[in-house]
Motif scaffolding. Sequence first.
Motif, PDB file in Angstrom:
ATOM      1  N   LEU A 110       0.858  -1.176   0.000  1.00 36.82           N
ATOM      2  CA  LEU A 110       0.000   0.000   0.000  1.00 36.82           C
ATOM      3  C   LEU A 110       0.895   1.227   0.000  1.00 36.82           C
ATOM      4  O   LEU A 110       1.975   1.196   0.589  1.00 36.82           O
ATOM      5  CB  LEU A 110      -0.870   0.032   1.258  1.00 36.82           C
ATOM      6  CG  LEU A 110      -1.817  -1.140   1.472  1.00 36.82           C
ATOM      7  CD1 LEU A 110      -2.330  -1.142   2.900  1.00 36.82           C
ATOM      8  CD2 LEU A 110      -2.970  -1.051   0.497  1.00 36.82           C
ATOM      9  N   ALA A 111       0.421   2.294  -0.628  1.00 37.07           N
ATOM     10  CA  ALA A 111       1.116   3.556  -0.439  1.00 37.07           C
ATOM     11  C   ALA A 111       0.979   3.862   1.052  1.00 37.07           C
ATOM     12  O   ALA A 111      -0.064   3.600   1.646  1.00 37.07           O
ATOM     13  CB  ALA A 111       0.474   4.642  -1.278  1.00 37.07           C
ATOM     14  N   ASP A 112       2.028   4.381   1.659  1.00 40.61           N
ATOM     15  CA  ASP A 112       1.971   4.668   3.091  1.00 40.61           C
ATOM     16  C   ASP A 112       0.746   5.513   3.414  1.00 40.61           C
ATOM     17  O   ASP A 112       0.508   6.538   2.783  1.00 40.61           O
ATOM     18  CB  ASP A 112       3.222   5.412   3.537  1.00 40.61           C
ATOM     19  CG  ASP A 112       4.467   4.565   3.463  1.00 40.61           C
ATOM     20  OD1 ASP A 112       4.350   3.369   3.165  1.00 40.61           O
ATOM     21  OD2 ASP A 112       5.557   5.102   3.705  1.00 40.61           O
ATOM     22  N   HIS A 113      -0.032   5.071   4.391  1.00 44.20           N
ATOM     23  CA  HIS A 113      -1.233   5.787   4.823  1.00 44.20           C
ATOM     24  C   HIS A 113      -1.232   5.908   6.336  1.00 44.20           C
ATOM     25  O   HIS A 113      -0.765   5.019   7.041  1.00 44.20           O
ATOM     26  CB  HIS A 113      -2.503   5.028   4.430  1.00 44.20           C
ATOM     27  CG  HIS A 113      -2.813   5.016   2.980  1.00 44.20           C
ATOM     28  ND1 HIS A 113      -2.596   6.069   2.139  1.00 44.20           N
ATOM     29  CD2 HIS A 113      -3.357   4.059   2.202  1.00 44.20           C
ATOM     30  CE1 HIS A 113      -2.984   5.767   0.924  1.00 44.20           C
ATOM     31  NE2 HIS A 113      -3.436   4.541   0.930  1.00 44.20           N
ATOM     32  N   ASP A 167      -5.831   5.534  18.612  1.00 44.88           N
ATOM     33  CA  ASP A 167      -4.386   5.303  18.541  1.00 44.88           C
ATOM     34  C   ASP A 167      -4.009   5.435  17.067  1.00 44.88           C
ATOM     35  O   ASP A 167      -4.746   5.009  16.178  1.00 44.88           O
ATOM     36  CB  ASP A 167      -4.019   3.904  19.059  1.00 44.88           C
ATOM     37  CG  ASP A 167      -3.924   3.838  20.584  1.00 44.88           C
ATOM     38  OD1 ASP A 167      -3.798   4.888  21.234  1.00 44.88           O
ATOM     39  OD2 ASP A 167      -3.967   2.708  21.111  1.00 44.88           O
ATOM     40  N   ARG A 168      -2.858   6.043  16.794  1.00 43.70           N
ATOM     41  CA  ARG A 168      -2.479   6.359  15.419  1.00 43.70           C
ATOM     42  C   ARG A 168      -1.408   5.411  14.874  1.00 43.70           C
ATOM     43  O   ARG A 168      -0.438   5.109  15.556  1.00 43.70           O
ATOM     44  CB  ARG A 168      -2.003   7.797  15.340  1.00 43.70           C
ATOM     45  CG  ARG A 168      -3.161   8.760  15.604  1.00 43.70           C
ATOM     46  CD  ARG A 168      -2.728  10.163  15.433  1.00 43.70           C
ATOM     47  NE  ARG A 168      -2.607  10.770  16.762  1.00 43.70           N
ATOM     48  CZ  ARG A 168      -2.112  11.975  16.965  1.00 43.70           C
ATOM     49  NH1 ARG A 168      -1.678  12.686  15.956  1.00 43.70           N
ATOM     50  NH2 ARG A 168      -2.039  12.453  18.178  1.00 43.70           N
ATOM     51  N   LEU A 169      -1.636   4.999  13.632  1.00 44.81           N
ATOM     52  CA  LEU A 169      -0.766   4.038  12.960  1.00 44.81           C
ATOM     53  C   LEU A 169      -0.374   4.544  11.579  1.00 44.81           C
ATOM     54  O   LEU A 169      -1.073   5.351  10.971  1.00 44.81           O
ATOM     55  CB  LEU A 169      -1.489   2.703  12.782  1.00 44.81           C
ATOM     56  CG  LEU A 169      -2.010   2.014  14.037  1.00 44.81           C
ATOM     57  CD1 LEU A 169      -2.980   0.909  13.653  1.00 44.81           C
ATOM     58  CD2 LEU A 169      -0.854   1.464  14.836  1.00 44.81           C
ATOM     59  N   ARG A 170       0.706   4.000  11.065  1.00 46.97           N
ATOM     60  CA  ARG A 170       1.109   4.173   9.673  1.00 46.97           C
ATOM     61  C   ARG A 170       0.975   2.801   9.037  1.00 46.97           C
ATOM     62  O   ARG A 170       1.533   1.820   9.535  1.00 46.97           O
ATOM     63  CB  ARG A 170       2.549   4.661   9.610  1.00 46.97           C
ATOM     64  CG  ARG A 170       3.022   5.066   8.259  1.00 46.97           C
ATOM     65  CD  ARG A 170       2.479   6.417   7.909  1.00 46.97           C
ATOM     66  NE  ARG A 170       3.014   6.843   6.630  1.00 46.97           N
ATOM     67  CZ  ARG A 170       2.463   7.776   5.905  1.00 46.97           C
ATOM     68  NH1 ARG A 170       1.391   8.395   6.341  1.00 46.97           N
ATOM     69  NH2 ARG A 170       2.973   8.123   4.767  1.00 46.97           N
ATOM     70  N   VAL A 171       0.233   2.695   7.936  1.00 47.38           N
ATOM     71  CA  VAL A 171      -0.019   1.421   7.253  1.00 47.38           C
ATOM     72  C   VAL A 171       0.939   1.291   6.081  1.00 47.38           C
ATOM     73  O   VAL A 171       1.072   2.218   5.278  1.00 47.38           O
ATOM     74  CB  VAL A 171      -1.484   1.352   6.756  1.00 47.38           C
ATOM     75  CG1 VAL A 171      -1.733   0.058   6.008  1.00 47.38           C
ATOM     76  CG2 VAL A 171      -2.456   1.510   7.910  1.00 47.38           C
ATOM     77  N   TRP A 198      -5.522  -8.127   6.854  1.00 47.56           N
ATOM     78  CA  TRP A 198      -4.621  -7.650   7.900  1.00 47.56           C
ATOM     79  C   TRP A 198      -3.642  -6.648   7.312  1.00 47.56           C
ATOM     80  O   TRP A 198      -3.174  -6.805   6.182  1.00 47.56           O
ATOM     81  CB  TRP A 198      -3.836  -8.816   8.502  1.00 47.56           C
ATOM     82  CG  TRP A 198      -4.684  -9.734   9.312  1.00 47.56           C
ATOM     83  CD1 TRP A 198      -5.478 -10.740   8.839  1.00 47.56           C
ATOM     84  CD2 TRP A 198      -4.849  -9.727  10.722  1.00 47.56           C
ATOM     85  NE1 TRP A 198      -6.120 -11.356   9.875  1.00 47.56           N
ATOM     86  CE2 TRP A 198      -5.749 -10.760  11.053  1.00 47.56           C
ATOM     87  CE3 TRP A 198      -4.316  -8.953  11.745  1.00 47.56           C
ATOM     88  CZ2 TRP A 198      -6.128 -11.026  12.357  1.00 47.56           C
ATOM     89  CZ3 TRP A 198      -4.686  -9.230  13.049  1.00 47.56           C
ATOM     90  CH2 TRP A 198      -5.577 -10.254  13.349  1.00 47.56           C
ATOM     91  N   TYR A 199      -3.319  -5.614   8.097  1.00 51.69           N
ATOM     92  CA  TYR A 199      -2.357  -4.590   7.681  1.00 51.69           C
ATOM     93  C   TYR A 199      -1.138  -4.605   8.587  1.00 51.69           C
ATOM     94  O   TYR A 199      -1.259  -4.718   9.814  1.00 51.69           O
ATOM     95  CB  TYR A 199      -2.972  -3.198   7.743  1.00 51.69           C
ATOM     96  CG  TYR A 199      -4.011  -2.901   6.699  1.00 51.69           C
ATOM     97  CD1 TYR A 199      -3.957  -3.451   5.422  1.00 51.69           C
ATOM     98  CD2 TYR A 199      -5.063  -2.043   6.995  1.00 51.69           C
ATOM     99  CE1 TYR A 199      -4.911  -3.158   4.478  1.00 51.69           C
ATOM    100  CE2 TYR A 199      -6.024  -1.738   6.047  1.00 51.69           C
ATOM    101  CZ  TYR A 199      -5.938  -2.304   4.793  1.00 51.69           C
ATOM    102  OH  TYR A 199      -6.891  -2.002   3.857  1.00 51.69           O
ATOM    103  N   GLN A 251      -9.991   5.148   9.751  1.00 51.31           N
ATOM    104  CA  GLN A 251      -9.776   5.880   8.506  1.00 51.31           C
ATOM    105  C   GLN A 251      -8.416   5.562   7.940  1.00 51.31           C
ATOM    106  O   GLN A 251      -7.500   5.201   8.649  1.00 51.31           O
ATOM    107  CB  GLN A 251      -9.893   7.378   8.729  1.00 51.31           C
ATOM    108  CG  GLN A 251      -8.740   7.961   9.533  1.00 51.31           C
ATOM    109  CD  GLN A 251      -8.852   9.466   9.700  1.00 51.31           C
ATOM    110  OE1 GLN A 251      -9.916  10.014   9.629  1.00 51.31           O
ATOM    111  NE2 GLN A 251      -7.728  10.117   9.912  1.00 51.31           N
ATOM    112  N   LEU A 252      -8.306   5.741   6.631  1.00 51.28           N
ATOM    113  CA  LEU A 252      -7.020   5.705   5.948  1.00 51.28           C
ATOM    114  C   LEU A 252      -6.898   7.020   5.208  1.00 51.28           C
ATOM    115  O   LEU A 252      -7.827   7.441   4.531  1.00 51.28           O
ATOM    116  CB  LEU A 252      -6.953   4.559   4.941  1.00 51.28           C
ATOM    117  CG  LEU A 252      -6.826   3.162   5.503  1.00 51.28           C
ATOM    118  CD1 LEU A 252      -6.907   2.132   4.394  1.00 51.28           C
ATOM    119  CD2 LEU A 252      -5.515   2.995   6.245  1.00 51.28           C
ATOM    120  N   ALA A 253      -5.767   7.669   5.347  1.00 50.01           N
ATOM    121  CA  ALA A 253      -5.544   8.928   4.658  1.00 50.01           C
ATOM    122  C   ALA A 253      -4.096   8.995   4.202  1.00 50.01           C
ATOM    123  O   ALA A 253      -3.207   8.574   4.923  1.00 50.01           O
ATOM    124  CB  ALA A 253      -5.843  10.093   5.592  1.00 50.01           C
ATOM    125  N   GLY A 254      -3.865   9.470   2.991  1.00 52.23           N
ATOM    126  CA  GLY A 254      -2.526   9.564   2.437  1.00 52.23           C
ATOM    127  C   GLY A 254      -1.663  10.570   3.108  1.00 52.23           C
ATOM    128  O   GLY A 254      -1.966  11.280   3.989  1.00 52.23           O
TER     129      GLY A 254
END
Length: 114
Positions: free
Chosen positions: A40-43, A72-76, A83-84, A111-114
């Motif tokens: 995935l592009a980093d999100h 809680d904040r993550l980078r995907v 699963w991510y 949410q996923l955001a670029g």
Amino acid sequence: MKHGRRLATVTLTASLLAGTAAVLAPTAAAASASTCTYNLADHNARVDGNGINYRTGPSTGYTSKGFLYDNDRLRVYCGKGNWYYTKLTHRSKSGLSAGTYGWIRSDMLLQLAG
């Protein structure tokens, strides 16, 4: 570990020879991102739920590193099935350190955001 790096190198080489661009997640050899089946592009993402297991691999059969809670904040980086593979961008509400890598089910993200 040596075998895992060799396999990752062979896989990358094969995909490049096939003309397919490959993007590897950071620290792929060290943190099991090599089990990703798609990139995935980093999100950025936020957790949607309380007491969500942050796992060492992409299924409930893997051990939990700890729990994640609402917002809680993550980078995907990449995924396998639903699963991510992610990294905590800030200390979690349960006390997991920022920079901790782990796996979370995709439906546990708000949410996923670029």
